[in-house]
Design a protein around this motif. Structure first.
Motif, mmCIF file in Angstrom:
data_model
loop_
_atom_site.group_PDB
_atom_site.id
_atom_site.type_symbol
_atom_site.label_atom_id
_atom_site.label_comp_id
_atom_site.label_asym_id
_atom_site.label_seq_id
_atom_site.Cartn_x
_atom_site.Cartn_y
_atom_site.Cartn_z
ATOM 1 N N MET A 1 -7.589 9.920 31.264
ATOM 2 C CA MET A 1 -7.141 9.454 29.971
ATOM 3 C C MET A 1 -8.204 9.839 28.941
ATOM 4 S SD MET A 1 -6.225 5.516 28.885
ATOM 5 C CE MET A 1 -4.713 5.518 29.832
ATOM 6 N N ASP A 2 -7.790 10.575 27.937
ATOM 7 C CA ASP A 2 -8.766 11.001 26.931
ATOM 8 C C ASP A 2 -8.923 9.936 25.837
ATOM 9 O OD1 ASP A 2 -6.720 11.329 25.006
ATOM 10 O OD2 ASP A 2 -6.605 13.494 25.290
ATOM 11 N N ARG A 3 -9.784 10.209 24.889
ATOM 12 C CA ARG A 3 -10.137 9.243 23.845
ATOM 13 C C ARG A 3 -8.923 8.781 23.042
ATOM 14 N NH1 ARG A 3 -10.911 9.551 18.552
ATOM 15 N NH2 ARG A 3 -12.363 8.146 17.534
ATOM 16 N N ASP A 4 -8.105 9.722 22.591
ATOM 17 C CA ASP A 4 -6.949 9.353 21.776
ATOM 18 C C ASP A 4 -5.956 8.501 22.568
ATOM 19 O OD1 ASP A 4 -8.029 10.702 19.619
ATOM 20 O OD2 ASP A 4 -6.858 12.525 19.964
ATOM 21 N N GLU A 5 -5.699 8.875 23.813
ATOM 22 C CA GLU A 5 -4.803 8.091 24.666
ATOM 23 C C GLU A 5 -5.361 6.689 24.900
ATOM 24 O OE1 GLU A 5 -2.910 11.556 27.531
ATOM 25 O OE2 GLU A 5 -4.940 10.839 27.927
ATOM 26 N N ALA A 6 -6.667 6.616 25.135
ATOM 27 C CA ALA A 6 -7.306 5.324 25.391
ATOM 28 C C ALA A 6 -7.265 4.423 24.154
ATOM 29 C CB ALA A 6 -8.745 5.530 25.853
ATOM 30 N N LEU A 7 -7.531 4.987 22.986
ATOM 31 C CA LEU A 7 -7.482 4.198 21.758
ATOM 32 C C LEU A 7 -6.075 3.651 21.520
ATOM 33 C CD1 LEU A 7 -9.712 6.321 19.355
ATOM 34 C CD2 LEU A 7 -10.162 3.981 20.150
ATOM 35 N N THR A 47 -9.783 18.137 27.505
ATOM 36 C CA THR A 47 -9.259 19.118 28.464
ATOM 37 C C THR A 47 -8.856 18.473 29.794
ATOM 38 O OG1 THR A 47 -11.408 19.667 29.454
ATOM 39 C CG2 THR A 47 -10.747 20.920 27.496
ATOM 40 N N GLY A 48 -9.108 17.164 29.925
ATOM 41 C CA GLY A 48 -8.773 16.479 31.170
ATOM 42 C C GLY A 48 -9.907 16.425 32.169
ATOM 43 N N THR A 49 -11.080 16.875 31.762
ATOM 44 C CA THR A 49 -12.245 16.862 32.637
ATOM 45 C C THR A 49 -12.944 15.508 32.556
ATOM 46 O OG1 THR A 49 -12.563 19.227 32.285
ATOM 47 C CG2 THR A 49 -14.444 18.003 33.161
ATOM 48 N N GLU A 50 -13.265 14.954 33.705
ATOM 49 C CA GLU A 50 -13.939 13.659 33.775
ATOM 50 C C GLU A 50 -15.228 13.670 32.954
ATOM 51 O OE1 GLU A 50 -14.427 11.266 37.619
ATOM 52 O OE2 GLU A 50 -16.302 12.382 37.463
#
Length: 77
Positions: A1-7, A47-50
């Motif tokens: 989950m990237d920053r925008d999705e998490a927010l 990019t989906g990288t941890e």
């Protein structure tokens, strides 16, 4: 989950907890976001990288910036 999705998820109350845990195969920390069903989502870049944090304070600061009032640190002994 990237920053925008998490927010977005945090803003809608779909995330319940932030965990910081040691990375499995690197020297550092990863941020795990827990959803309302108990599912775990690794925090990633666009990019989906941890995302790997070499500093515990930095990892917890990111979790707080996402909207979590507290962050649980799990470290198995």
């Amino acid at each position: 989950m990237d920053r925008d999705e998490a927010l977005e998820a945090c803003g809608h109350g779909r995330l319940t907890e932030a965990l910081v845990m040691p990375a499995d195969d690197a020297n550092g920390w990863v941020l795990i976001l827990v959803d309302e069903r108990g599912g775990h989502h690794v925090f990633t870049d666009h990019t989906g990288t941890e995302k790997l944090y070499h500093d515990l304070d930095q990892a917890t600061a990111v979790a707080r910036a996402l909207g979590f009032g507290s962050v649980r640190v799990e470290e198995p002994f």
